[in-house]
Design an enzyme around this catalytic site. Sequence first.
Site, PDB file in Angstrom:
ATOM      1  N   HIS A 207       0.884  -1.182   0.000  1.00  0.00           N
ATOM      2  CA  HIS A 207       0.000   0.000   0.000  1.00  0.00           C
ATOM      3  C   HIS A 207       0.918   1.227   0.000  1.00  0.00           C
ATOM      4  O   HIS A 207       1.633   1.473   0.963  1.00  0.00           O
ATOM      5  CB  HIS A 207      -0.855  -0.065   1.272  1.00  0.00           C
ATOM      6  CG  HIS A 207      -1.682   1.143   1.541  1.00  0.00           C
ATOM      7  ND1 HIS A 207      -3.051   1.123   1.461  1.00  0.00           N
ATOM      8  CD2 HIS A 207      -1.357   2.414   1.919  1.00  0.00           C
ATOM      9  CE1 HIS A 207      -3.533   2.314   1.769  1.00  0.00           C
ATOM     10  NE2 HIS A 207      -2.534   3.114   2.062  1.00  0.00           N
ATOM     11  N   HIS A 209       1.805   5.406  -0.964  1.00  0.00           N
ATOM     12  CA  HIS A 209       1.365   6.781  -1.265  1.00  0.00           C
ATOM     13  C   HIS A 209       2.405   7.442  -2.169  1.00  0.00           C
ATOM     14  O   HIS A 209       3.588   7.138  -2.095  1.00  0.00           O
ATOM     15  CB  HIS A 209       1.163   7.571   0.033  1.00  0.00           C
ATOM     16  CG  HIS A 209      -0.119   7.191   0.723  1.00  0.00           C
ATOM     17  ND1 HIS A 209      -1.270   7.920   0.621  1.00  0.00           N
ATOM     18  CD2 HIS A 209      -0.430   6.110   1.486  1.00  0.00           C
ATOM     19  CE1 HIS A 209      -2.233   7.327   1.302  1.00  0.00           C
ATOM     20  NE2 HIS A 209      -1.756   6.227   1.846  1.00  0.00           N
ATOM     21  N   CYS A 240      -3.900   9.836   5.042  1.00  0.00           N
ATOM     22  CA  CYS A 240      -4.346   9.669   6.421  1.00  0.00           C
ATOM     23  C   CYS A 240      -4.484  11.044   7.083  1.00  0.00           C
ATOM     24  O   CYS A 240      -3.512  11.808   7.139  1.00  0.00           O
ATOM     25  CB  CYS A 240      -3.318   8.824   7.178  1.00  0.00           C
ATOM     26  SG  CYS A 240      -3.655   8.743   8.939  1.00  0.00           S
ATOM     27  N   ASN A 249      -2.781   8.192  -2.561  1.00  0.00           N
ATOM     28  CA  ASN A 249      -2.200   6.887  -2.895  1.00  0.00           C
ATOM     29  C   ASN A 249      -1.739   6.895  -4.351  1.00  0.00           C
ATOM     30  O   ASN A 249      -2.091   7.788  -5.122  1.00  0.00           O
ATOM     31  CB  ASN A 249      -3.261   5.788  -2.769  1.00  0.00           C
ATOM     32  CG  ASN A 249      -3.632   5.518  -1.339  1.00  0.00           C
ATOM     33  OD1 ASN A 249      -4.467   6.201  -0.778  1.00  0.00           O
ATOM     34  ND2 ASN A 249      -2.980   4.552  -0.743  1.00  0.00           N
TER      35      ASN A 249
HETATM   36  N1  COA Z   1     -16.741   3.346  15.251  1.00  0.00           N
HETATM   37  C1  COA Z   1     -17.677   4.184  15.730  1.00  0.00           C
HETATM   38  N2  COA Z   1     -17.637   4.715  16.957  1.00  0.00           N
HETATM   39  C2  COA Z   1     -16.600   4.367  17.738  1.00  0.00           C
HETATM   40  C3  COA Z   1     -15.611   3.501  17.292  1.00  0.00           C
HETATM   41  C4  COA Z   1     -15.696   2.983  15.993  1.00  0.00           C
HETATM   42  N3  COA Z   1     -14.775   2.167  15.505  1.00  0.00           N
HETATM   43  N4  COA Z   1     -14.707   3.335  18.279  1.00  0.00           N
HETATM   44  C5  COA Z   1     -15.123   4.084  19.311  1.00  0.00           C
HETATM   45  N5  COA Z   1     -16.264   4.693  18.991  1.00  0.00           N
HETATM   46  C6  COA Z   1     -17.031   5.616  19.835  1.00  0.00           C
HETATM   47  C7  COA Z   1     -17.236   5.078  21.224  1.00  0.00           C
HETATM   48  O1  COA Z   1     -18.432   4.344  21.326  1.00  0.00           O
HETATM   49  C8  COA Z   1     -17.312   6.338  22.046  1.00  0.00           C
HETATM   50  O2  COA Z   1     -18.607   6.920  21.862  1.00  0.00           O
HETATM   51  P1  COA Z   1     -19.276   7.860  22.950  1.00  0.00           P
HETATM   52  O3  COA Z   1     -18.393   9.075  23.059  1.00  0.00           O
HETATM   53  O4  COA Z   1     -20.627   8.153  22.399  1.00  0.00           O
HETATM   54  O5  COA Z   1     -19.278   7.025  24.198  1.00  0.00           O
HETATM   55  C9  COA Z   1     -16.326   7.264  21.354  1.00  0.00           C
HETATM   56  O6  COA Z   1     -16.219   6.787  20.019  1.00  0.00           O
HETATM   57  C10 COA Z   1     -14.963   7.288  22.040  1.00  0.00           C
HETATM   58  O7  COA Z   1     -14.478   5.965  22.184  1.00  0.00           O
HETATM   59  P2  COA Z   1     -12.945   5.646  22.477  1.00  0.00           P
HETATM   60  O8  COA Z   1     -12.696   4.192  22.484  1.00  0.00           O
HETATM   61  O9  COA Z   1     -12.525   6.437  23.727  1.00  0.00           O
HETATM   62  O10 COA Z   1     -12.249   6.195  21.225  1.00  0.00           O
HETATM   63  P3  COA Z   1     -11.234   7.376  21.051  1.00  0.00           P
HETATM   64  O11 COA Z   1     -11.922   8.692  21.213  1.00  0.00           O
HETATM   65  O12 COA Z   1     -10.008   7.110  21.850  1.00  0.00           O
HETATM   66  O13 COA Z   1     -10.869   7.211  19.486  1.00  0.00           O
HETATM   67  C11 COA Z   1     -10.644   5.680  17.665  1.00  0.00           C
HETATM   68  C12 COA Z   1     -10.198   6.053  19.054  1.00  0.00           C
HETATM   69  C13 COA Z   1      -9.703   4.617  17.163  1.00  0.00           C
HETATM   70  C14 COA Z   1     -12.048   5.163  17.702  1.00  0.00           C
HETATM   71  C15 COA Z   1     -10.606   6.908  16.758  1.00  0.00           C
HETATM   72  O14 COA Z   1      -9.384   7.568  16.947  1.00  0.00           O
HETATM   73  C16 COA Z   1     -10.759   6.571  15.299  1.00  0.00           C
HETATM   74  O15 COA Z   1     -11.807   6.110  14.847  1.00  0.00           O
HETATM   75  N6  COA Z   1      -9.717   6.828  14.499  1.00  0.00           N
HETATM   76  C17 COA Z   1      -9.762   6.603  13.082  1.00  0.00           C
HETATM   77  C18 COA Z   1      -8.381   6.379  12.589  1.00  0.00           C
HETATM   78  C19 COA Z   1      -8.360   6.266  11.098  1.00  0.00           C
HETATM   79  O16 COA Z   1      -9.294   5.820  10.456  1.00  0.00           O
HETATM   80  N7  COA Z   1      -7.247   6.716  10.505  1.00  0.00           N
HETATM   81  C20 COA Z   1      -7.075   6.693   9.102  1.00  0.00           C
HETATM   82  C21 COA Z   1      -6.852   5.346   8.557  1.00  0.00           C
HETATM   83  S1  COA Z   1      -5.248   4.715   8.821  1.00  0.00           S
HETATM   84 ZN    ZN Z   2      -2.948   4.937   3.056  1.00  0.00          ZN
END
Ligand code: COA
Ligand code: ZN
Length: 305
Positions: A207, A209, A240, A249
């Site tokens: 993968h 970029h 990202c 990408n």
């Molecule tokens: N999908 C939807 N909601 C989610 C979730 C998911 N995968 N994971 C957690 N949540 C919700 C929880 O239910 C919680 O909800 P609430 O506030 O209503 O209670 C809230 O999000 C916080 O949960 P928490 O576990 O404390 O998560 P966080 O705030 O520490 O965030 C991630 C962690 C991983 C969920 C978040 O950073 C994320 O989704 N990142 C995406 C990263 C990404 O896609 N990067 C690009 C690709 S590489």
């Molecule tokens: Zn990527």
Amino acid sequence: MNKKVNVVEIGPRDGFQSVKEFIPTEVKLNIIDGIIDAGYKKVQITSFVSPKAIPQMRDAREVTEHVLEKYDGKGVEFFALVPNFYGANAAVEAGLKEITPVMSLSESHNKNNVRRTCQESLDELKKIRDAFPDVKITQDIATVFGCPFEGEMKSMDPLLSLLEKMRAIGIHAFTLCDTVGYAWPTLVEEVFTTVKKEFPEDEFNVHIHDTRNMGIVNSLTAINCGADSVQAAIAGLGGCPFAPGATGNTSSEDLVYMLNKCGYDTGIDFDKLLQTAKYAKANIDGNFSGHHINIPEHPCVITQD
Ligand code: COA
Ligand code: ZN
């Protein structure tokens, strides 16, 4: 030559996640349709992430259900990225048979991206593996070739040690990601020949970029060093949101054009793919790094006054 190459489309996840303005679900589905019509056999359709982190993906379940209903039994595989157990559970509930948990090789990018230490992500991976024994897990390893916070890859050791830990959990399919486009061909060669030699039974996908205009050459190098599939994004959309400096990408249509011309068997119709790339560009307000989408329809015709 006729060497089969598995090109996997990841634009509907990596591409769309980089776009701020919400892309209507219908536009997303039209693009996925176009990709499949061009001949793709595997597409990453979305990610089950927190809508607070990436609002663009708030229709993950809807997209998944539409796609699975439409293409059920038609020989196309679909998968989604999941950052944690919550996301894995949601993806499986939506009907997916393959998921891609994501974890970074670098501690700092992992914290920035999924707000967990690497050990916490590994613990969560084990929980996911144990909870869904029938689901295929293809593990994304981000920042393999370099990290925006920690710099270039200096040695193979951290990667090999992480792979050992993941294999001990029962993971045997990996996608090695150049999250912000640090890689160069000889590094890609070293990485792929080493992992293929160390773990010959496992699956290793690439993968890349295109930050430094090496997306195509790095992808080709990985293919020639035995990568099981090569990922790319329609029109070169991508990046990202939690990696400073991330760009698109490798563009799918640029990659497919090159592979088809070189005699590789991709099974993908370039002209159809290009039409979908142009549709994406016309309907999405994003950053597109693809080249073919910018070539005029008849570049060789000199018009006269
Ligand atoms: N999908 C939807 N909601 C989610 C979730 C998911 N995968 N994971 C957690 N949540 C919700 C929880 O239910 C919680 O909800 P609430 O506030 O209503 O209670 C809230 O999000 C916080 O949960 P928490 O576990 O404390 O998560 P966080 O705030 O520490 O965030 C991630 C962690 C991983 C969920 C978040 O950073 C994320 O989704 N990142 C995406 C990263 C990404 O896609 N990067 C690009 C690709 S590489
Ligand atoms: Zn990527």
